[in-house]
Design an enzyme around this catalytic site. Structure first.
Site, PDB file in Angstrom:
ATOM      1  N   CYS A 116      -5.712   2.145  19.827  1.00 61.23           N
ATOM      2  CA  CYS A 116      -6.273   1.327  20.909  1.00 61.23           C
ATOM      3  C   CYS A 116      -7.450   0.476  20.453  1.00 61.23           C
ATOM      4  CB  CYS A 116      -6.696   2.215  22.071  1.00 61.23           C
ATOM      5  SG  CYS A 116      -5.304   3.090  22.801  1.00 61.23           S
TER       6      CYS A 116
ATOM      7  N   HIS B 211      -5.856  -2.255  30.370  1.00 61.89           N
ATOM      8  CA  HIS B 211      -5.935  -1.761  28.991  1.00 61.89           C
ATOM      9  C   HIS B 211      -4.605  -1.981  28.268  1.00 61.89           C
ATOM     10  CE1 HIS B 211      -6.867   0.625  25.562  1.00 61.89           C
ATOM     11  NE2 HIS B 211      -6.397   1.781  25.984  1.00 61.89           N
TER      12      HIS B 211
ATOM     13  N   CYS C  16      -7.583   7.441  34.832  1.00 62.83           N
ATOM     14  CA  CYS C  16      -6.875   6.942  33.640  1.00 62.83           C
ATOM     15  C   CYS C  16      -6.679   5.428  33.722  1.00 62.83           C
ATOM     16  CB  CYS C  16      -5.495   7.584  33.542  1.00 62.83           C
ATOM     17  SG  CYS C  16      -5.476   9.374  33.760  1.00 62.83           S
TER      18      CYS C  16
ATOM     19  N   LYS D 137     -10.330   0.492  33.184  1.00 64.05           N
ATOM     20  CA  LYS D 137      -9.725   1.037  34.391  1.00 64.05           C
ATOM     21  C   LYS D 137      -9.260  -0.037  35.370  1.00 64.05           C
ATOM     22  CE  LYS D 137      -8.402   3.848  37.515  1.00 64.05           C
ATOM     23  NZ  LYS D 137      -7.563   2.749  38.039  1.00 64.05           N
TER      24      LYS D 137
END
Lengths: 128, 387
Positions: free
Chosen positions: B85, B334, B208, B330
């Site tokens: 990431c 992402h 998440c 969030k």
């Protein structure tokens, strides 16, 4: 995954990790270099099969291959020699899976490989 | 030899979300063209593409040459940079290091990910490739599960409540409301987080970051390539990438994000800047707990206080330090390999007064932190208005 499993099946079945012959530190999973003293004098070592839960979760959204097991418990376990294992916790009532609980290793079916149909076995832990 | 300076001249963003009609390449090209418009006469000398799992999501690798070709820039060196990431931030760091070293005068950095073409469980599998295949994937642990293990440990060790843990997602959503490129533009309360679906106890859906498609691009130049006034440019003051013990559970202290600690410390030293000078921070909060521990790793909060400080208003827009000014992972979203470049683009928008309703008042300095794994790789960059 299946080929990797066969290559290191002893580690999955018998919890074989590493021991530093210089300082005596033990690790699971195995290491190439001692994380404590930096020595590269490392040999295989069978880990103790008991420990305690440091932290845990119940996973509701699993990866492919684990759908039929969900939800299931996962935990970081500190073995009695200080080495740490990430493992499923099975065959234990949900309210017994908690931080500090004593656990011991067992061999269980991990999953069935989707492509080859091969049944993969390995360590899981149960609350003692 | 005079010290090289590196500047961002322009950025390009796509909205994050479902791009059913666009391919991975379409998104990368859209973002890249927007960035290139900022310096129409400039031909970048190299291209770096940050991406994590195009092979799984789009059956496509070789992204460097693919993007170069699509932009009509075939001939120049072009590379994909992969660091889970933190692929976007790491790609930027390679480009920045080369410009700073004087090896090249300019570079185009594109961060891109196409996640929504994949089924949810395939995304889980792809994300977990950032962790060990033999020891983490083997036992069935998803990335959410690893962060849940961390979240429970954090809550138990530091006496953090459910509502406190929710405080960073709440800030993200508040800031996302006015962010045009954000995936979610709706404010939430801690109660919404607490009532959302359980993913991996104690983490719920609103702890998440979502899956999404998106691409961001930045054009990076040195003094020579940035001929003319620097008024609308942003200077890259420093940038560091560091790594930590690979797996979270092998770390001596699971609650210390040492990769971010080191990257931030080194970058601030390189920049010659005190953390108190920072006006905003774009923080890699893929999960509520990672946001909290990241704030603690950079020293903005004391240990155990990241979520609590956020709950007490320390990090709201236009507090002393604004965080995630366009919604963070969030709410902004992402798209994993793209995220680091989105953060850097947002720093550019802040420091050129183009942040609209999300503008941090009198912002002169900002930092971005982009993480791969559970803080296994951390890319930290420091930015300031160009003088």
């Amino acid at each position: 995954m299946a080929i990797q499993h066969w290559r290191i099946r002893d580690r999955y079945y018998r919890l074989i990790g590493s021991k530093c012959t210089e300082c005596g530190a033990e690790f699971f999973p195995p290491v190439y270099k001692c994380k404590r003293c930096g020595s590269e004098k490392i040999e295989d070592s069978e880990m103790p099969r008991t420990g305690k839960i440091m932290t845990h979760t119940e996973l509701h959204e699993p990866m492919p291959g684990f759908e039929d097991q969900a939800p299931f418990h996962l935990a970081v376990i500190e073995l009695t020699n200080g080495a740490r294992v990430l493992s499923q916790i099975v065959d234990s009532p949900g309210d017994t899976v908690k931080t500090g609980a004593k656990v011991r290793a067992v061999v269980r079916r991990v999953r069935v490989d989707g492509e080859s149909g091969q049944i993969l076995y390995g360590y899981k832990f149960i609350v003692d | 030899m005079a010290r090289n300076r590196a500047y961002i001249t322009s950025v390009g963003l796509t909205k994050i979300g479902d791009h059913w009609e666009s391919s991975l390449l379409d998104l990368a090209v859209e973002a890249a063209r927007k960035a290139l418009k900022g310096a129409p006469k400039l031909k970048p000398q190299q291209i770096f593409v940050g991406n994590m799992f195009s092979s799984m999501a789009a059956s496509q690798e070789h992204l460097g040459a693919l993007v170069a070709n699509a932009l009509g820039l075939e001939g120049i060196p072009a590379f994909k940079v992969e660091a889970a990431c933190s692929s976007g931030g790491s790609a930027f760091n390679v480009a920045y290091s080369l410009v700073k070293a004087g090896a090249i005068d300019s570079a185009l950095v594109v961060g891109v990910e196409k996640m929504r073409d994949m089924e949810g469980d395939s995304v889980s599998k792809a994300l977990c490739m950032a962790e060990s295949a033999e020891w983490t994937q083997f036992v069935g642990a998803t990335f959410a599960a690893l962060n849940a293990l961390l979240a429970r440990y954090y809550m138990e060790q530091m006496n953090v409540t459910r509502d406190e843990l929710s405080s960073i997602p709440v800030i993200d959503h508040a800031n996302g409301v006015n962010a045009e490129h954000a995936q979610f533009r709706k404010a939430i309360t801690p109660d919404v987080v607490a009532r959302s679906a359980m993913i991996a106890d104690p983490l719920r859906l609103f702890d998440c970051a979502p899956t999404g498609d998106g691409a961001a691009a930045v054009l990076l130049v040195n003094d020579k390539a940035a001929s003319g006034p620097k008024r609308n440019l942003v200077e890259v003051l420093a940038g560091r990438v560091t790594t930590a013990v690979f797996s979270l559970y092998q770390r001596k202290d699971m609650l210390r994000f040492t990769a971010t600690e080191e990257a931030f410390k080194q970058a601030m030293k390189d920049a010659g800047l005190s953390p108190a000078k920072l006006d905003f921070a774009e923080v890699h909060d893929a999960f509520s707990v990672t946001g909290a521990l990241s704030l603690e790793a950079m020293g903005f909060s004391k240990r155990g206080m990241g979520s609590k400080d956020a709950a007490h208003g320390k990090y709201n827009l236009n507090s002393d330090l604004s965080i995630n000014t366009f919604g963070g992972l969030k709410a902004r979203g992402h798209p994993v390999g793209g995220t680091g470049v989105y953060e850097i683009s947002e720093a550019f928008l802040q420091l050129t007064d183009q942040a609209g309703k999300n503008q941090v008042k009198d912002a002169d300095y900002g930092v971005t932190q982009n993480v791969g794994g559970v803080d296994t790789t951390s890319a930290v960059h420091v930015f300031g208005r160009a003088a």
